[in-house]
Design an enzyme around this catalytic site. Structure first.
Site, mmCIF file in Angstrom:
data_model
loop_
_atom_site.group_PDB
_atom_site.id
_atom_site.type_symbol
_atom_site.label_atom_id
_atom_site.label_comp_id
_atom_site.label_asym_id
_atom_site.label_seq_id
_atom_site.Cartn_x
_atom_site.Cartn_y
_atom_site.Cartn_z
ATOM 1 N N LYS A 55 -14.616 8.272 -3.834
ATOM 2 C CA LYS A 55 -15.891 8.599 -3.171
ATOM 3 C C LYS A 55 -16.365 9.996 -3.568
ATOM 4 C CE LYS A 55 -14.150 5.875 0.651
ATOM 5 N NZ LYS A 55 -13.377 5.944 1.905
ATOM 6 N N ARG A 65 -5.709 11.539 6.281
ATOM 7 C CA ARG A 65 -4.646 11.603 7.274
ATOM 8 C C ARG A 65 -3.755 12.788 7.012
ATOM 9 N NH1 ARG A 65 -0.448 8.319 7.382
ATOM 10 N NH2 ARG A 65 -0.786 7.434 5.317
ATOM 11 N N HIS A 104 0.808 -1.236 0.000
ATOM 12 C CA HIS A 104 0.000 0.000 0.000
ATOM 13 C C HIS A 104 0.830 1.270 0.000
ATOM 14 C CE1 HIS A 104 -3.962 -1.869 0.855
ATOM 15 N NE2 HIS A 104 -3.210 -2.807 1.422
HETATM 16 C C1 GFP Z 1 -2.777 3.690 2.053
HETATM 17 C C2 GFP Z 1 -2.241 4.433 0.870
HETATM 18 C C3 GFP Z 1 -3.375 4.950 0.008
HETATM 19 C C4 GFP Z 1 -4.253 3.790 -0.406
HETATM 20 C C5 GFP Z 1 -4.704 3.034 0.822
HETATM 21 C C6 GFP Z 1 -5.479 1.786 0.457
HETATM 22 O O1 GFP Z 1 -3.549 4.572 2.806
HETATM 23 O O2 GFP Z 1 -2.884 5.614 -1.122
HETATM 24 O O3 GFP Z 1 -5.371 4.254 -1.108
HETATM 25 O O4 GFP Z 1 -3.586 2.629 1.615
HETATM 26 O O5 GFP Z 1 -4.740 1.020 -0.456
HETATM 27 F F1 GFP Z 1 -1.449 5.473 1.278
HETATM 28 P P1 GFP Z 1 -3.283 5.021 4.296
HETATM 29 O O6 GFP Z 1 -3.638 3.856 5.165
HETATM 30 O O7 GFP Z 1 -1.842 5.357 4.357
HETATM 31 O O8 GFP Z 1 -4.172 6.187 4.544
#
Ligand code: GFP
Ligand code: GFP
Length: 833
Positions: free
Chosen positions: A679, A568, A375
């Site tokens: 969203k 965040r 991620h």
């Molecule tokens: C992380 C990534 C995001 C992604 C999500 C889900 O999010 O870009 O969309 O995972 O894959 F940074 P956070 O948990 O860091 O907010």
């Protein structure tokens, strides 16, 4: 305003939905019965909380039968099931979502109305289940909804944190963290399953023994045991198709618990043995604060993985006894980021040490069962645990990791790059150095069948930049599954006006097939539809304005442009770029208060990791600048800035449907995907963003002309980064220089000069690691384009409608089907009643 209806097209005017009277009556009786017999009160005396509890008890009557049907069908068919291991599940509230998925929302609303109650008001009593930090945890929650809706056999596994993500208060503009006790008065959705308790060993040492045949084997003598108690949260699929299980583990003490194991970490000083064991599932760790509680965090990860694997084995053995030959064809395990990596050596250990399989047999099974989703590319988020912690807590697992590593380096690596020690040390699971570390991501890649990123661009970077050498070894291991979000929560439940519009133009099945929403596209030029679409948006803005008044005490005008950045707080997401632009706009308004600009409301919501000082400073700066601007009569209310405290899922549901502009402004190459971007677009906001993550795929669908794209591309960032000098941009742009310098004055923080200086300092002295200054001019220009378009109501409405109508591929059903087909090889099952 009601528009005329034409005969050929569906109605653009609002339809009045009819609700079955008999169903309402029955529902009402059920609620009252539960109020009296489950909650022990009466309609005359019941508090709102009691009404909510009675409502949940009523809904649960519908859920548990379906849960049993689902489990029986899956057990009988005995097809492959996926086990989604995630340290985070950001479920939010469940009541409205469950009612919606059971198609009972209207009935419930009418039933409560007859008691003189407003369902939305009653549902405000439900605390958010905030068992996650952000995107990763919310993705897991959307995936559970889609797994249940698409009828895939699955179990979600995680941790039953006593405290979820902290509750954020803003005091004197600053973030203060308060504990989040989401189940202080119990959570009526969850069911404890004492019959499936697990005991998990920890600590101690490994003894080498020689078997009768002369071979060496290892025997682990743990120093303590922890009890894992499962709590099940039913996840209701849309139209009640299937009900999936989210099983969360709570830690408790067993008699054998040895508190010396934890004492050395100093987390809890003089507490009882009991509270030490319970510490493990006590709090969710806000990420980024990496140094804090390392030992405890690894223990958390191990604890929930070990419990989950034993649960998986127990279920497997129920039908296959001790024959493990079919294990990998029945069990798929998805690692949601590296947090559950320890499940890999734990499965090896269970198979070898407890089930008596050979190493080779165990590896064959393990390497066919696991898959890993990455991620993020940010180095600080790629977990590495010091070897000394493993030695202390998980000595047998460490031994197995060494074995996996040895066989990998001397097998595939040696074969591909004979005698190349540099390559070996690069690809090794163990990082050498003063403190030797276990690289969890390497272990994931080496073991997993598939490794996926979460948007096309991100998956490309995972393969080419993060793991290029592994990709040379195993090019087919790497793949992409672009993220998605559930349209049940993110349109149907949170934007009823828009849902009705889609019912009218696309039929009622669009929540199961979001591509159907494309039907709206052909009305995007029609005034009556534009009016209806923008009236829905306006109503949502009126509702949000009320919430803002309540939570922030600031009056905002629903006719203004609502520009929103909620996520965040992190430097790479660049809330401070947004702030610099707001300051520049404010400055220009002070210079010319009569200029003809679109009135704008800038809306923020963000939590900062408690140890991330600069992020907290940015929150303070947004509040300080907002305070000044909101109270400056000279600018005649043309500009407002609000920071909505305690951003969470339930707030997102109110904010997103009311947004005109969605700020997705990460430095290109840093946001893996983003999911709020999806969203927002679904709900008719235009994206003001960089070509990063899923933004790229969003504009591919909705058209670049219907969004405002700015800034450096991934390639440009990569090229500029090594020779980047923020001072060049600062010195060359008067406006930028003026706003950056403004941060150093006490204009926004009277009597406290320098209170915002850390931001300036990060941008100049610390080299501006996320290229804020480099993108400033282009960002400003994008805002100017947005303002211009907002003045043209028809053009804006059309663009908003096209955005909303073209988001079909971002349904999490599509993501889950991609996983099911390409990674898990799962079959959807028809649930038998
Ligand atoms: C992380 C990534 C995001 C992604 C999500 C889900 O999010 O870009 O969309 O995972 O894959 F940074 P956070 O948990 O860091 O907010
Ligand atoms: C789980 C629980 C059981 C419960 C069933 C039905 O089953 O206690 O009765 O769900 O909800 F553990 P398994 O995990 O054993 O499949």
């Amino acid at each position: 305003a009601a528009a005329k209806t034409t005969t050929s097209a569906p109605k653009a005017v609002k339809a009045t939905s009819t609700v079955d009277k008999a169903q309402v009556k029955a529902f009402k009786e059920q609620v009252e019965k539960h109020l009296r017999t489950t909650i022990g009160t009466s309609p005359e005396k019941a508090s709102k909380l009691a009404w909510w509890q009675a409502l949940v008890a009523t809904v649960n009557e519908d859920i548990f039968g379906r849960l049993t049907d689902t489990q029986q069908t899956h057990a009988k068919n005995d097809t492959r099931a996926v086990h989604y291991l995630s340290a985070e599940f950001l479920m939010g509230r469940l009541t409205i979502n469950n009612l919606t998925n059971l198609e009972k929302f209207d009935v419930a609303r009418e039933a409560l109305k007859e008691f003189g109650l407003d369902i939305n008001d009653i549902c405000e009593e439900e605390p958010d289940m905030a068992l996650g930090n952000g995107g990763l945890g919310r993705l897991a929650a959307c995936f559970m909804d889609s797994l249940a809706t698409c009828n895939y056999p699955c179990v979600g596994y995680g941790i039953h944190y006593e405290n979820g993500l902290f509750r954020q208060e803003i005091r004197a503009g600053k973030q203060v963290e308060r504990p989040d006790s989401w189940r202080e008065y119990g959570c009526p959705w969850e069911v404890c399953r004492p019959e499936s308790v697990q005991n998990i060993p920890l600590g101690g040492y490994v003894e080498k023994q020689t078997a009768p045949d002369g071979s060496q084997c290892s025997v682990w003598h743990p120093s303590s045991m922890i009890k894992g108690v499962p709590w099940d949260i039913p996840v209701v699929g849309y139209r009640g198709s299937s009900v999936a299980i989210l099983r969360l583990w709570e830690s408790r003490s067993t008699e054998q618990f040895n508190w010396d194991v934890f004492n050395a970490g100093g987390y809890v000083d003089a507490q009882t043995e009991k509270s030490l064991a319970e510490t493990i599932s006590k709090v969710l760790y806000p990420n980024d604060s990496t140094e804090a509680g390392k030992e405890l965090r690894l223990t958390q990860q191990y604890f929930f993985c070990a419990c989950s694997l034993r649960d998986i084995l127990r279920r497997y053995k129920r039908s296959h006894h001790n024959d493990f030959s079919e294990f990998a064809s029945k069990i798929a395990i998805q690692l949601n980021d590296t947090h559950p990596t320890i499940a890999i050596p734990e499965l090896m250990r269970l198979l070898i040490d407890e089930e008596g399989l050979s190493y080779e047999q165990a590896w064959d099974i393990t390497s066919k069962s696991f898959n890993y989703t990455n991620h993020t590319l940010l180095p600080e988020a790629l977990e590495k645990w010091p070897v000394y912690i493993f030695e202390k807590l998980l000595p047998r697992h460490l031994e197995l990791i060494y074995e996996i590593n040895f066989r990998f380096l001397n097998g595939p690596v040696e074969a591909k790059w004979p005698g190349n020690n540099e390559m070996k040390s690069k690809l090794s699971i163990i990082e050498e150095g003063e403190v030797r570390k276990v690289r969890m991501a390497n272990l994931c890649v080496i073991t997993s069948e598939h490794v996926n990123g979460v948007a096309k661009i991100h998956s490309k970077l995972v393969k080419e930049d993060l793991f290029p050498d592994y990709a040379q070894l195993w090019p087919n291991k790497f793949c992409n599954v672009t993220n998605g979000v559930t349209p049940r929560r993110w349109i149907l439940s949170c934007n009823r006006g828009l849902a009705e519009l889609y019912n009218d133009v696309a039929g009622k099945d669009w929540p199961l097939d979001l591509d159907k929403c494309e039907a709206l596209k052909k009305y995007a030029d029609k005034k009556e539809y534009q009016d209806r679409f923008m009236k829905i948006k306006h109503d949502n803005k009126v509702a949000l304005a009320k919430t803002i008044k309540e939570l922030c005490g600031v009056e905002v005008d629903p006719n203004a442009l609502f520009d929103v950045q909620v996520k965040r707080l992190h430097e790479y997401k660049r809330q401070h770029l947004n702030l610099l632009y707001i300051m520049s706009l404010y400055k220009s308004l002070l210079e010319d208060p009569d200029q003809d600009i679109v009135p704008q409301v800038f809306i923020f919501g963000a939590k900062a990791a408690p140890a991330y000082t600069l992020a907290k400073d940015i929150i303070f700066a947004i509040n300080a600048v907002g305070e000044k601007i909101n109270n400056d009569l000279r600018i005649k209310g043309k500009l407002k800035v609000v920071f909505i405290p305690n951003y969470r899922v339930s707030l997102a549901e109110k904010i997103i449907p009311a947004a005109d502009i969605s700020e997705q402004i990460s430095t290109a190459g840093y946001e893996a995907s983003g999911t709020s971007n999806m969203k927002f677009s679904m709900n008719g906001a235009l994206t003001l963003g960089t070509m990063d993550g899923a933004n790229i795929e969003i504009v591919e669908q909705a058209g670049i002309e219907n969004n405002f794209i700015f800034g450096l591309s991934v390639e440009e960032v990569q090229k500029l980064k090594p020779r980047y000098n923020p001072w060049d941009y600062y010195n060359a742009d008067h406006d930028l220089k003026a706003v950056v310098d403004w941060l150093d004055s006490d204009f926004f923080t009277p009597g406290q000069p320098g209170a915002l200086s850390s931001i300036k300092s990060s941008l100049l002295n610390n080299g501006d690691p996320f290229l804020v200054l480099a993108d400033f001019a282009s960002y400003k220009a994008a805002h100017q384009r947005a303002q211009k378009m907002f003045k043209d109501k028809a053009k804006w409405a059309k663009a908003a409608m096209i955005n909303s109508a073209t988001m079909g591929i971002f349904s999490s059903d599509r993501s889950i089907k991609d996983y099911a087909t390409n990674i898990w090889t799962l079959k959807s099952q028809l649930i038998k009643k």
